[in-house]
Design a protein around this motif. Structure first.
Motif, mmCIF file in Angstrom:
data_model
loop_
_atom_site.group_PDB
_atom_site.id
_atom_site.type_symbol
_atom_site.label_atom_id
_atom_site.label_comp_id
_atom_site.label_asym_id
_atom_site.label_seq_id
_atom_site.Cartn_x
_atom_site.Cartn_y
_atom_site.Cartn_z
ATOM 1 N N VAL A 23 0.840 -1.035 -0.001
ATOM 2 C CA VAL A 23 -0.128 0.150 -0.052
ATOM 3 C C VAL A 23 0.917 1.321 -0.014
ATOM 4 O O VAL A 23 2.044 1.310 0.554
ATOM 5 C CB VAL A 23 -0.987 0.105 1.177
ATOM 6 C CG1 VAL A 23 -1.930 -0.922 1.162
ATOM 7 C CG2 VAL A 23 -0.088 0.057 2.291
ATOM 8 N N ASP A 24 0.347 2.253 -0.646
ATOM 9 C CA ASP A 24 1.176 3.492 -0.560
ATOM 10 C C ASP A 24 1.271 4.020 0.982
ATOM 11 O O ASP A 24 2.121 4.715 1.265
ATOM 12 C CB ASP A 24 0.515 4.769 -1.383
ATOM 13 C CG ASP A 24 0.877 4.037 -2.948
ATOM 14 O OD1 ASP A 24 1.775 3.766 -3.219
ATOM 15 O OD2 ASP A 24 -0.117 4.542 -3.930
ATOM 16 N N GLY B 45 -0.613 7.500 10.598
ATOM 17 C CA GLY B 45 -0.357 6.981 9.171
ATOM 18 C C GLY B 45 1.014 6.233 9.086
ATOM 19 O O GLY B 45 2.149 6.885 9.858
ATOM 20 N N ASP C 294 -7.533 2.300 7.371
ATOM 21 C CA ASP C 294 -7.538 2.893 5.957
ATOM 22 C C ASP C 294 -6.339 2.613 4.893
ATOM 23 O O ASP C 294 -5.366 2.762 5.356
ATOM 24 C CB ASP C 294 -7.752 4.307 5.882
ATOM 25 C CG ASP C 294 -9.070 4.592 6.747
ATOM 26 O OD1 ASP C 294 -10.027 3.822 6.666
ATOM 27 O OD2 ASP C 294 -8.951 5.899 7.395
ATOM 28 N N TYR D 173 -4.372 2.952 1.684
ATOM 29 C CA TYR D 173 -4.220 4.204 0.644
ATOM 30 C C TYR D 173 -3.548 3.441 -0.783
ATOM 31 O O TYR D 173 -2.561 2.840 -0.458
ATOM 32 C CB TYR D 173 -3.603 5.351 1.118
ATOM 33 C CG TYR D 173 -4.592 6.340 1.935
ATOM 34 C CD1 TYR D 173 -5.146 7.468 1.213
ATOM 35 C CD2 TYR D 173 -4.620 5.788 3.198
ATOM 36 C CE1 TYR D 173 -5.750 8.268 2.122
ATOM 37 C CE2 TYR D 173 -5.227 6.757 4.032
ATOM 38 C CZ TYR D 173 -6.168 7.941 3.369
ATOM 39 O OH TYR D 173 -6.657 8.722 4.382
ATOM 40 N N ASP D 174 -3.800 3.747 -1.844
ATOM 41 C CA ASP D 174 -3.234 3.869 -3.095
ATOM 42 C C ASP D 174 -3.311 5.330 -3.589
ATOM 43 O O ASP D 174 -4.285 5.739 -4.036
ATOM 44 C CB ASP D 174 -3.970 2.877 -4.052
ATOM 45 C CG ASP D 174 -3.642 1.176 -3.592
ATOM 46 O OD1 ASP D 174 -2.290 1.033 -3.053
ATOM 47 O OD2 ASP D 174 -4.406 0.464 -3.895
ATOM 48 N N ASP E 54 -3.737 8.753 -3.214
ATOM 49 C CA ASP E 54 -4.120 9.761 -2.202
ATOM 50 C C ASP E 54 -5.759 9.342 -1.799
ATOM 51 O O ASP E 54 -6.409 9.861 -1.338
ATOM 52 C CB ASP E 54 -3.901 11.407 -2.546
ATOM 53 C CG ASP E 54 -4.792 11.665 -4.163
ATOM 54 O OD1 ASP E 54 -5.144 10.552 -4.468
ATOM 55 O OD2 ASP E 54 -5.154 12.721 -3.891
ATOM 56 N N LYS E 55 -6.105 8.078 -2.307
ATOM 57 C CA LYS E 55 -7.080 7.639 -2.288
ATOM 58 C C LYS E 55 -7.119 6.245 -1.501
ATOM 59 O O LYS E 55 -6.490 5.306 -1.450
ATOM 60 C CB LYS E 55 -7.972 7.058 -3.424
ATOM 61 C CG LYS E 55 -8.017 8.221 -4.740
ATOM 62 C CD LYS E 55 -8.903 7.924 -5.754
ATOM 63 C CE LYS E 55 -8.733 9.052 -6.707
ATOM 64 N NZ LYS E 55 -9.485 10.003 -6.850
ATOM 65 N N VAL E 56 -8.327 6.412 -0.452
ATOM 66 C CA VAL E 56 -8.779 5.169 0.311
ATOM 67 C C VAL E 56 -9.364 4.054 -0.327
ATOM 68 O O VAL E 56 -10.422 4.399 -1.224
ATOM 69 C CB VAL E 56 -9.492 5.364 1.650
ATOM 70 C CG1 VAL E 56 -9.812 4.164 2.300
ATOM 71 C CG2 VAL E 56 -8.854 6.295 2.427
ATOM 72 N N THR E 57 -8.418 2.855 -0.591
ATOM 73 C CA THR E 57 -9.083 1.955 -1.476
ATOM 74 C C THR E 57 -9.652 0.773 -0.539
ATOM 75 O O THR E 57 -10.501 0.012 -1.325
ATOM 76 C CB THR E 57 -7.914 1.264 -2.448
ATOM 77 O OG1 THR E 57 -6.884 0.894 -1.661
ATOM 78 C CG2 THR E 57 -7.239 2.298 -3.324
ATOM 79 N N GLN F 15 -11.035 -0.444 3.558
ATOM 80 C CA GLN F 15 -11.170 0.013 4.999
ATOM 81 C C GLN F 15 -11.605 -1.366 5.653
ATOM 82 O O GLN F 15 -12.574 -2.159 5.275
ATOM 83 C CB GLN F 15 -12.328 1.051 5.355
ATOM 84 C CG GLN F 15 -11.843 2.472 4.807
ATOM 85 C CD GLN F 15 -12.992 3.430 4.815
ATOM 86 O OE1 GLN F 15 -13.973 3.103 4.738
ATOM 87 N NE2 GLN F 15 -12.557 4.383 5.777
#
Length: 133
Positions: A19-20, A32, A50, A52-53, A55-58, A60
């Motif tokens: 994940v990013d 974070g 959460d 992230y990829d 700046d979006k939550v992909t 949860q």
């Protein structure tokens, strides 16, 4: 560069992927984790993880507490329960909260460990109700 995230329950490896960034519900507040993070072990409270990829939550997931071990390359979450947020049921969460509150009322308040455990169960159930909302 991505961070490797692993979520482990007592029974099995639940998730393992890059994940990013991952945001975990640390006991002191949401935290974070990016690649290169300082190594540490943190306690988790009940709450949402959460993934992230960019700046979006992909994705949860709800966890009921546990620990996270963070290294510069990975974040390993050790939790008794981790379920996709979409599968969190408000009625079930409310039932768990009612049971946790009853267990706290019945707990021997002179037994600090039992009282702490009951309070943790209430906090986790409240977080589950909130996540289901």
């Amino acid at each position: 560069m991505p961070t490797k995230l692993e979520i482990v329950s007592p029974e099995k490896l639940l998730l393992s992927r890059p994940v990013d960034m991952v945001v975990i519900p640390a006991s002191e507040g949401d935290m974070g984790v990016l690649e290169g993070h300082s190594p540490m072990i943190v306690m988790l409270r009940g709450g949402t993880i959460d993934l992230y990829d960019g700046d979006k939550v992909t994705e949860q997931l709800f966890v009921d507490g546990g620990f996270a071990e963070i290294t510069q390359e990975r974040c390993t979450v050790l939790a008794n329960k981790a379920i996709p947020l979409a599968e969190v049921n408000k009625a079930e969460a409310t039932r768990l909260l009612t049971e946790a509150e009853a267990a706290y009322e019945a707990a021997d308040k002179r037994d600090i460990a039992a009282e702490d455990s009951a309070l943790d169960a209430i906090q986790s159930a409240r977080a589950m109700v909130e996540a289901a909302g």
